[in-house]
Motif scaffolding. Structure first.
Motif, PDB file in Angstrom:
ATOM      1  N   ALA A   1       0.760  -1.042  -0.070  1.00 24.76           N
ATOM      2  CA  ALA A   1      -0.020   0.055  -0.123  1.00 24.76           C
ATOM      3  C   ALA A   1       0.876   1.337  -0.171  1.00 24.76           C
ATOM      4  O   ALA A   1       0.762   2.153   0.793  1.00 24.76           O
ATOM      5  CB  ALA A   1      -0.846   0.016   1.264  1.00 24.76           C
ATOM      6  N   ALA A   2       1.788   1.350  -0.926  1.00 21.29           N
ATOM      7  CA  ALA A   2       2.866   2.427  -0.879  1.00 21.29           C
ATOM      8  C   ALA A   2       2.258   3.987  -1.165  1.00 21.29           C
ATOM      9  O   ALA A   2       2.589   4.753  -0.856  1.00 21.29           O
ATOM     10  CB  ALA A   2       3.894   2.147  -1.793  1.00 21.29           C
ATOM     11  N   ASP A   3       1.012   3.794  -2.014  1.00 19.38           N
ATOM     12  CA  ASP A   3       0.343   5.114  -2.208  1.00 19.38           C
ATOM     13  C   ASP A   3      -0.800   5.172  -1.349  1.00 19.38           C
ATOM     14  O   ASP A   3      -1.741   6.150  -1.735  1.00 19.38           O
ATOM     15  CB  ASP A   3       0.075   4.943  -3.610  1.00 19.38           C
ATOM     16  CG  ASP A   3      -0.829   3.973  -4.214  1.00 19.38           C
ATOM     17  OD1 ASP A   3      -1.063   2.976  -3.315  1.00 19.38           O
ATOM     18  OD2 ASP A   3      -1.073   4.037  -5.406  1.00 19.38           O
ATOM     19  N   VAL A   4      -1.069   4.475  -0.485  1.00 17.09           N
ATOM     20  CA  VAL A   4      -2.140   4.692   0.666  1.00 17.09           C
ATOM     21  C   VAL A   4      -1.690   5.837   1.683  1.00 17.09           C
ATOM     22  O   VAL A   4      -0.480   5.519   2.014  1.00 17.09           O
ATOM     23  CB  VAL A   4      -2.504   3.478   1.227  1.00 17.09           C
ATOM     24  CG1 VAL A   4      -3.846   3.498   2.023  1.00 17.09           C
ATOM     25  CG2 VAL A   4      -3.274   2.428   0.060  1.00 17.09           C
ATOM     26  N   ARG A   5      -2.437   6.387   2.045  1.00 17.57           N
ATOM     27  CA  ARG A   5      -2.342   7.552   3.228  1.00 17.57           C
ATOM     28  C   ARG A   5      -1.506   6.727   4.244  1.00 17.57           C
ATOM     29  O   ARG A   5      -2.011   5.664   4.721  1.00 17.57           O
ATOM     30  CB  ARG A   5      -3.060   8.259   3.545  1.00 17.57           C
ATOM     31  CG  ARG A   5      -4.366   7.974   4.386  1.00 17.57           C
ATOM     32  CD  ARG A   5      -5.390   8.815   4.753  1.00 17.57           C
ATOM     33  NE  ARG A   5      -6.447   8.405   5.772  1.00 17.57           N
ATOM     34  CZ  ARG A   5      -7.332   7.911   5.626  1.00 17.57           C
ATOM     35  NH1 ARG A   5      -7.801   7.805   4.413  1.00 17.57           N
ATOM     36  NH2 ARG A   5      -8.011   7.302   6.716  1.00 17.57           N
ATOM     37  N   PRO A   6      -0.649   7.189   4.990  1.00 14.64           N
ATOM     38  CA  PRO A   6       0.236   6.357   6.044  1.00 14.64           C
ATOM     39  C   PRO A   6      -0.699   5.696   7.210  1.00 14.64           C
ATOM     40  O   PRO A   6      -0.500   4.607   7.549  1.00 14.64           O
ATOM     41  CB  PRO A   6       1.105   7.360   6.553  1.00 14.64           C
ATOM     42  CG  PRO A   6       1.429   8.410   5.351  1.00 14.64           C
ATOM     43  CD  PRO A   6       0.151   8.512   4.787  1.00 14.64           C
ATOM     44  N   ASP A   7      -1.644   6.456   7.630  1.00 10.02           N
ATOM     45  CA  ASP A   7      -2.339   6.033   8.693  1.00 10.02           C
ATOM     46  C   ASP A   7      -3.055   4.931   8.422  1.00 10.02           C
ATOM     47  O   ASP A   7      -3.354   3.877   9.174  1.00 10.02           O
ATOM     48  CB  ASP A   7      -3.162   7.173   9.369  1.00 10.02           C
ATOM     49  CG  ASP A   7      -4.086   7.632   8.421  1.00 10.02           C
ATOM     50  OD1 ASP A   7      -3.924   7.980   7.314  1.00 10.02           O
ATOM     51  OD2 ASP A   7      -5.312   8.169   8.976  1.00 10.02           O
TER      52      ASP A   7
END
Length: 258
Positions: free
Chosen positions: A166-172
């Motif tokens: 999930a590299a492009d999913v927001r960190p939280d």
């Protein structure tokens, strides 16, 4: 007096009819002609990741079912998916992400299924399984950070989940996905497809070009073999979470036969 009453009644009726035409959405007039979209998630996650795609499809008038397949065995996941297909109010566009592609390949031969959509997914041929498809990765391909099995189930290394999945999913949100992983049964990975839906149904495929779980070249090969109408979108393996607009667009193209 009677003629005046009739005139007033006719006017009111005409206004009511006019209002109904103005306020009724175009897609509502189509009723059950709108295909039902059935969304099937992959390994390590559950159906909640489809929320963004779900919201877009529902806004556009499509009935949607999100399958909560347990990912314990392929047979169980196919059975759960077939129940969702049977319960659908209209013909179905069946959508699978990742391992969900194996599930929809097996379940998609159902007569109610009008088309199958693969989102960065495995699209196996007859006799193939996830285990077989990932057995010999090409040189230089990223290796998913799968931990050793425990009691017949697999998980991803939490510390490497975001980069791999999930590299492009927001960190939280990526952290939440890592911490809420669903154990993936080895029996599900070893489940073999008997007759793939893409051989008998129209198919579509979205290649996630930055995927580190299923290499993009492998995705392209499977899409080409399936004869799928293919689009490529920049995104991680979790492209259905990070870019629901692109995913929903392809699903709607499938639903309209484009």
């Amino acid at each position: 007096m009677m003629s005046m009453k009739l005139a007033i009644a006719a006017t009111v009726t005409a206004l009511a009819v006019g209002v109904s035409f103005v306020t009724t959405p175009t897609h509502a007039a189509e009723g059950t002609k709108m295909k039902t979209v059935v969304l099937v998630h992959g390994g390590f996650v559950d159906g909640s990741g489809w929320e963004g795609v779900y919201e877009i499809l529902r806004k556009d008038g499509y009935p949607v079912t999100v399958v909560q397949n347990p990912t314990i065995s392929l047979d169980d996941d196919v059975a759960v998916t077939k129940r969702a297909i049977a319960a659908a109010p209209s013909d179905v566009i069946l959508v699978g992400h990742s391992y969900g592609g194996v599930v929809v390949s097996e379940a998609g031969t159902d007569p109610k299924v009008a088309g199958v959509v693969y989102i960065a997914a495995f699209a196996p041929d007859a006799g193939e399984s996830v285990s077989g498809l990932i057995a010999n990765p090409p040189p230089g391909a990223p290796v998913p950070p799968i931990l050793p099995p425990v009691d017949g189930f697999l998980l991803l290394d939490k510390s490497k989940f975001k980069d791999a999945f999930a590299a492009d999913v927001r960190p939280d949100l990526a952290t939440f996905m890592a911490d809420s992983q669903v154990p993936w049964g080895i029996a599900a990975l070893e489940g073999k497809v008997s007759k793939p839906a893409w051989k008998v149904k129209p198919s579509w495929y979205l290649v996630a070009t930055d995927d580190k779980m299923i290499p993009p070249p492998a995705q392209r090969t499977m899409a080409e073999r399936a004869g799928a109408k293919t689009v490529e979108v920049p995104g991680s393996h979790a492209v259905y979470v990070s870019n629901p607009t692109a995913v929903a667009k392809l699903i709607e193209q499938a639903a309209t036969g484009h």
